[in-house]
Design a protein around this motif. Structure first.
Motif, short mmCIF file in Angstrom:
data_model
loop_
_atom_site.label_atom_id
_atom_site.label_comp_id
_atom_site.label_asym_id
_atom_site.label_seq_id
_atom_site.Cartn_x
_atom_site.Cartn_y
_atom_site.Cartn_z
N PRO A 14 -3.93 7.31 7.20
CA PRO A 14 -4.27 8.64 7.05
C PRO A 14 -5.94 8.83 6.65
CG PRO A 14 -2.33 8.57 6.13
CD PRO A 14 -2.36 7.06 6.29
N ASN A 15 -6.63 9.71 7.08
CA ASN A 15 -8.04 10.03 6.75
C ASN A 15 -8.96 8.55 6.95
OD1 ASN A 15 -7.15 12.35 5.70
ND2 ASN A 15 -6.66 11.29 3.74
N LYS A 16 -8.32 7.86 7.89
CA LYS A 16 -9.22 6.68 8.23
C LYS A 16 -9.19 6.57 9.70
CE LYS A 16 -8.73 3.74 4.22
NZ LYS A 16 -8.34 2.45 3.66
N LYS A 17 -9.96 6.00 10.39
CA LYS A 17 -10.24 5.82 11.85
C LYS A 17 -8.72 5.03 12.49
CE LYS A 17 -15.30 5.51 12.53
NZ LYS A 17 -16.40 4.79 12.88
N SER A 18 -8.38 5.46 13.47
CA SER A 18 -7.15 4.84 14.27
C SER A 18 -7.55 3.36 14.62
CB SER A 18 -6.84 5.70 15.34
OG SER A 18 -7.79 5.90 16.28
N LEU A 19 -6.53 2.42 14.38
CA LEU A 19 -6.64 1.09 14.92
C LEU A 19 -6.44 0.75 16.10
CD1 LEU A 19 -5.15 -0.54 11.57
CD2 LEU A 19 -7.68 -0.18 12.00
N THR A 20 -5.78 1.59 16.98
CA THR A 20 -5.41 1.15 18.39
C THR A 20 -5.57 2.48 19.22
OG1 THR A 20 -3.04 1.93 18.02
CG2 THR A 20 -3.69 -0.26 17.72
N ASN A 21 -5.62 2.15 20.52
CA ASN A 21 -5.82 3.20 21.73
C ASN A 21 -3.95 3.42 21.67
OD1 ASN A 21 -8.37 3.46 22.48
ND2 ASN A 21 -8.20 1.40 23.57
#
Length: 223
Positions: A14-21
Motif C-alpha cells: 500500500p502507498n507504494k508503486k505496484s511491482l507487477t503488471n
C-alpha cells in the motif's frame, strides 16, 4: 477444480508503486512450480499475496475456487516456510515444540506422532536436537526445522520462500527429493521462490518468470 487461480492480479505494498503488471493464471494439477526472477521484482510479494498475508493492489486470488481464507490453519491444508523465521529470540521454545506447531494448536499428539518427529529430525540431520532451544540452531538448522514443521502437517499446498539459500548441497538435494515425492505421491501443489534452482531443472513442473527491463519499475510475469 483449481488448486490456485488469480485474475488481473497486481502485487505490491500500500502507498507504494505496484511491482507487477496485471496478470492472470491458474494451477490445476500438483507439481513443483518455481517462481524465478531478479531480486526486488516481486517474487516473495507474490507468494505473500497468494497466502493472504498481503492484500493484492488489484485483482483477486482463489484457493480451490473460493476466496483466500481469513486465517490459515492445518484444516485448510496450507503450509508456509518463510524466508526468515519469525520466532521472538527472547521466547524459549524447544525444537520439538516448534515442529509440533505444524499440526495446529488443537492437535492431540500421540507417541506415534512424537516418534515421527524424531524420525524426521534424524532424516534432516537434526537428530538429538529435539530438546534444544530453537534459537541455538544455526541458520541452516533453523531452515531445516521450519521445513520439518511444514511437511509434518501433510499439506496439500506448500509455499517456500528461498528455502535452499541456507542449506548445504546435500540438504538441497534432500529437500528437492522430498518435494518431488510430495508432489507426485501425495498430490501436493508446491510453490518455491529461490535463486538456486538451476541444478534442479528436472524437478520443476513449470516456471513463473518475473522479467523487468532496466528502464522499468514494473515486472512482467509469465506463467
Amino acid at each position: 477444480m483449481s488448486y490456485l487461480s488469480w485474475s488481473n492480479l497486481v502485487v505490491g505494498y500500500p502507498n507504494k508503486k505496484s511491482l507487477t503488471n496485471p496478470f492472470s493464471g491458474e494451477i490445476t494439477f500438483p507439481g513443483i512450480y518455481a517462481i524465478v526472477g531478479q531480486n526486488g521484482c516481486g517474487k516473495s510479494t507474490l507468494l505473500k499475496t497468494w497466502l493472504g498475508l498481503i492484500k493484492p493492489l488489484k485483482g483477486s486470488v482463489l484457493f480451490h475456487d473460493a476466496p483466500i481464507p481469513t486465517a490459515h490453519n492445518i484444516s485448510q491444508g496450507i503450509a508456509y516456510v518463510p524466508q526468515f523465521h519469525a520466532v521472538n529470540r527472547y521466547f524459549h521454545i524447544s525444537v520439538c515444540d516448534f515442529i509440533k506447531q505444524g499440526k495446529g494448536p488443537h492437535y492431540h499428539f500421540t507417541q506415534n506422532d512424537h516418534q515421527e518427529i524424531i524420525n524426521l529430525l534424524s532424516e534432516w540431520q537434526l537428530s538429538g536436537y529435539e530438546n534444544r532451544s530453537f534459537h541455538e540452531l544455526s541458520g541452516g538448522q533453523k531452515t531445516r526445522a521450519m521445513i520439518v514443521r511444514a511437511i509434518i502437517s501433510k499439506p496439500k499446498m506448500l509455499f517456500l520462500d528461498e528455502p535452499l539459500a541456507s542449506l548445504d548441497v546435500c540438504c538441497q538435494q534432500q529437500l528437492m527429493d522430498t518435494l518431488e515425492e510430495l508432489a507426485q505421491e501425495h498430490k501436493v501443489c508446491i510453490f518455491i521462490v529461490d535463486h538456486h534452482l538451476e541444478n534442479f531443472k528436472s524437478y520443476i513442473t513449470k516456471k513463473i518468470s518475473f522479467t523487468r527491463k532496466h528502464d522499468q519499475e514494473i515486472s512482467t510475469v509469465v506463467l
